[in-house]
Design a protein around this motif. Structure first.
Motif, PDB file in Angstrom:
ATOM      1  N   GLU A  14      -6.811  11.034 -23.940  1.00  0.00           N
ATOM      2  CA  GLU A  14      -7.688  10.743 -25.070  1.00  0.00           C
ATOM      3  C   GLU A  14      -7.525  11.727 -26.230  1.00  0.00           C
ATOM      4  O   GLU A  14      -8.133  11.549 -27.271  1.00  0.00           O
ATOM      5  N   LEU A  15      -6.698  12.753 -26.056  1.00  0.00           N
ATOM      6  CA  LEU A  15      -6.503  13.749 -27.117  1.00  0.00           C
ATOM      7  C   LEU A  15      -5.693  13.176 -28.280  1.00  0.00           C
ATOM      8  O   LEU A  15      -4.856  12.291 -28.089  1.00  0.00           O
ATOM      9  N   PRO A  16      -5.913  13.701 -29.484  1.00  0.00           N
ATOM     10  CA  PRO A  16      -5.055  13.317 -30.608  1.00  0.00           C
ATOM     11  C   PRO A  16      -3.599  13.696 -30.313  1.00  0.00           C
ATOM     12  O   PRO A  16      -3.331  14.689 -29.635  1.00  0.00           O
ATOM     13  N   ASP A  17      -2.688  12.911 -30.838  1.00  0.00           N
ATOM     14  CA  ASP A  17      -1.263  13.146 -30.587  1.00  0.00           C
ATOM     15  C   ASP A  17      -0.828  14.564 -30.931  1.00  0.00           C
ATOM     16  O   ASP A  17       0.008  15.137 -30.233  1.00  0.00           O
ATOM     17  N   ALA A  18      -1.402  15.143 -31.973  1.00  0.00           N
ATOM     18  CA  ALA A  18      -0.997  16.487 -32.402  1.00  0.00           C
ATOM     19  C   ALA A  18      -1.425  17.567 -31.405  1.00  0.00           C
ATOM     20  O   ALA A  18      -0.830  18.641 -31.376  1.00  0.00           O
ATOM     21  N   ARG A  19      -2.430  17.301 -30.604  1.00  0.00           N
ATOM     22  CA  ARG A  19      -2.947  18.295 -29.655  1.00  0.00           C
ATOM     23  C   ARG A  19      -2.418  18.111 -28.229  1.00  0.00           C
ATOM     24  O   ARG A  19      -2.392  19.039 -27.447  1.00  0.00           O
ATOM     25  N   ARG A  20      -2.062  16.892 -27.881  1.00  0.00           N
ATOM     26  CA  ARG A  20      -1.708  16.581 -26.495  1.00  0.00           C
ATOM     27  C   ARG A  20      -0.588  17.464 -25.942  1.00  0.00           C
ATOM     28  O   ARG A  20      -0.724  17.974 -24.825  1.00  0.00           O
ATOM     29  N   PRO A  21       0.519  17.707 -26.650  1.00  0.00           N
ATOM     30  CA  PRO A  21       1.584  18.537 -26.065  1.00  0.00           C
ATOM     31  C   PRO A  21       1.117  19.960 -25.712  1.00  0.00           C
ATOM     32  O   PRO A  21       1.440  20.467 -24.632  1.00  0.00           O
ATOM     33  N   ALA A  59      -9.775  23.629 -23.544  1.00  0.00           N
ATOM     34  CA  ALA A  59     -10.323  22.464 -24.242  1.00  0.00           C
ATOM     35  C   ALA A  59      -9.724  22.341 -25.629  1.00  0.00           C
ATOM     36  O   ALA A  59      -9.261  23.315 -26.220  1.00  0.00           O
ATOM     37  N   SER A  60      -9.783  21.135 -26.138  1.00  0.00           N
ATOM     38  CA  SER A  60      -9.426  20.861 -27.521  1.00  0.00           C
ATOM     39  C   SER A  60     -10.718  20.839 -28.308  1.00  0.00           C
ATOM     40  O   SER A  60     -11.572  19.982 -28.091  1.00  0.00           O
ATOM     41  N   GLN A  61     -10.884  21.787 -29.192  1.00  0.00           N
ATOM     42  CA  GLN A  61     -12.064  21.846 -30.053  1.00  0.00           C
ATOM     43  C   GLN A  61     -11.690  21.276 -31.423  1.00  0.00           C
ATOM     44  O   GLN A  61     -10.525  21.007 -31.683  1.00  0.00           O
ATOM     45  N   LYS A  62     -12.652  21.137 -32.282  1.00  0.00           N
ATOM     46  CA  LYS A  62     -12.394  20.546 -33.591  1.00  0.00           C
ATOM     47  C   LYS A  62     -11.386  21.354 -34.404  1.00  0.00           C
ATOM     48  O   LYS A  62     -10.477  20.794 -35.013  1.00  0.00           O
ATOM     49  N   GLN A  63     -11.519  22.671 -34.396  1.00  0.00           N
ATOM     50  CA  GLN A  63     -10.670  23.528 -35.231  1.00  0.00           C
ATOM     51  C   GLN A  63      -9.623  24.325 -34.453  1.00  0.00           C
ATOM     52  O   GLN A  63      -8.825  25.022 -35.063  1.00  0.00           O
ATOM     53  N   TYR A  64      -9.645  24.261 -33.122  1.00  0.00           N
ATOM     54  CA  TYR A  64      -8.721  25.090 -32.347  1.00  0.00           C
ATOM     55  C   TYR A  64      -8.603  24.601 -30.914  1.00  0.00           C
ATOM     56  O   TYR A  64      -9.379  23.776 -30.455  1.00  0.00           O
ATOM     57  N   VAL A  65      -7.600  25.148 -30.235  1.00  0.00           N
ATOM     58  CA  VAL A  65      -7.453  24.986 -28.794  1.00  0.00           C
ATOM     59  C   VAL A  65      -8.109  26.204 -28.169  1.00  0.00           C
ATOM     60  O   VAL A  65      -7.867  27.336 -28.588  1.00  0.00           O
ATOM     61  N   SER A  66      -8.965  25.970 -27.197  1.00  0.00           N
ATOM     62  CA  SER A  66      -9.650  27.087 -26.558  1.00  0.00           C
ATOM     63  C   SER A  66      -9.166  27.269 -25.121  1.00  0.00           C
ATOM     64  O   SER A  66      -8.850  26.304 -24.430  1.00  0.00           O
ATOM     65  N   PRO A  97      -2.143  24.747 -32.498  1.00  0.00           N
ATOM     66  CA  PRO A  97      -1.792  24.396 -31.123  1.00  0.00           C
ATOM     67  C   PRO A  97      -0.362  24.791 -30.737  1.00  0.00           C
ATOM     68  O   PRO A  97      -0.085  25.030 -29.574  1.00  0.00           O
ATOM     69  N   ASP A  98       0.512  24.871 -31.731  1.00  0.00           N
ATOM     70  CA  ASP A  98       1.898  25.231 -31.437  1.00  0.00           C
ATOM     71  C   ASP A  98       2.092  26.734 -31.313  1.00  0.00           C
ATOM     72  O   ASP A  98       3.173  27.194 -30.970  1.00  0.00           O
ATOM     73  N   ALA A  99       1.032  27.506 -31.594  1.00  0.00           N
ATOM     74  CA  ALA A  99       1.136  28.972 -31.548  1.00  0.00           C
ATOM     75  C   ALA A  99       0.391  29.572 -30.355  1.00  0.00           C
ATOM     76  O   ALA A  99       0.082  30.756 -30.349  1.00  0.00           O
ATOM     77  N   VAL A 100       0.136  28.766 -29.332  1.00  0.00           N
ATOM     78  CA  VAL A 100      -0.517  29.278 -28.130  1.00  0.00           C
ATOM     79  C   VAL A 100       0.412  30.311 -27.496  1.00  0.00           C
ATOM     80  O   VAL A 100       1.595  30.054 -27.287  1.00  0.00           O
ATOM     81  N   ASP A 101      -0.111  31.491 -27.220  1.00  0.00           N
ATOM     82  CA  ASP A 101       0.669  32.583 -26.636  1.00  0.00           C
ATOM     83  C   ASP A 101       0.791  32.362 -25.128  1.00  0.00           C
ATOM     84  O   ASP A 101      -0.020  32.859 -24.339  1.00  0.00           O
TER      85      ASP A 101
END
Length: 120
Positions: A14-21, A59-66, A97-101
């Motif tokens: 159910e995640l937006p395509d930009a967040r799913r990966p 989780a996927s939050q509105k402004q960030y990945v947590s 989301p692409d900068a997750v360490d």
């Protein structure tokens, strides 16, 4: 963003395509590094528990990945590495989301996997 998904596969779908990966990579990382943990949906997000106690979540939050690190002992052990991160009490926030360490998260997960500790 709280989800009503019944399992993690449904949550990811159910995640937006930009967040799913990014969140799929987080799940893969958690599953690889936390083999003794149980993956559940709780609090509207994927959670990894040991003996019924939540230790890790994301989780996927509105402004960030947590990324939630619920183990206070692990947070304390990594205080130097976490000092420069965008972090609340136990929540690392990645606005891109692409900068997750993933290196940092892998190290946190490995420390969590070593054994039970104190949450909080």
């Amino acid at each position: 963003m709280r989800s009503e998904a019944k399992d993690v596969d449904s949550y990811l779908a159910e995640l937006p395509d930009a967040r799913r990966p990014a969140l799929t990579r987080l799940r893969d990382l958690c599953r690889a590094e936390l083999p003794a943990h149980t993956e559940v949906m709780a609090y509207g997000m994927p959670v990894y528990t040991r003996d019924g106690e939540p230790e890790i979540a994301f989780a996927s939050q509105k402004q960030y990945v947590s990324f939630y690190l619920m183990r206070g002992d692990v947070r304390d052990a990594f205080a130097d590495r976490l000092a420069d991160q965008d972090m609340g009490k136990g929540c690392l926030r990645f606005r891109n989301p692409d900068a997750v360490d993933e290196t940092l998260l892998r190290d946190l997960l490995r420390a969590t996997a070593k054994g039970p500790g104190k949450t909080g």
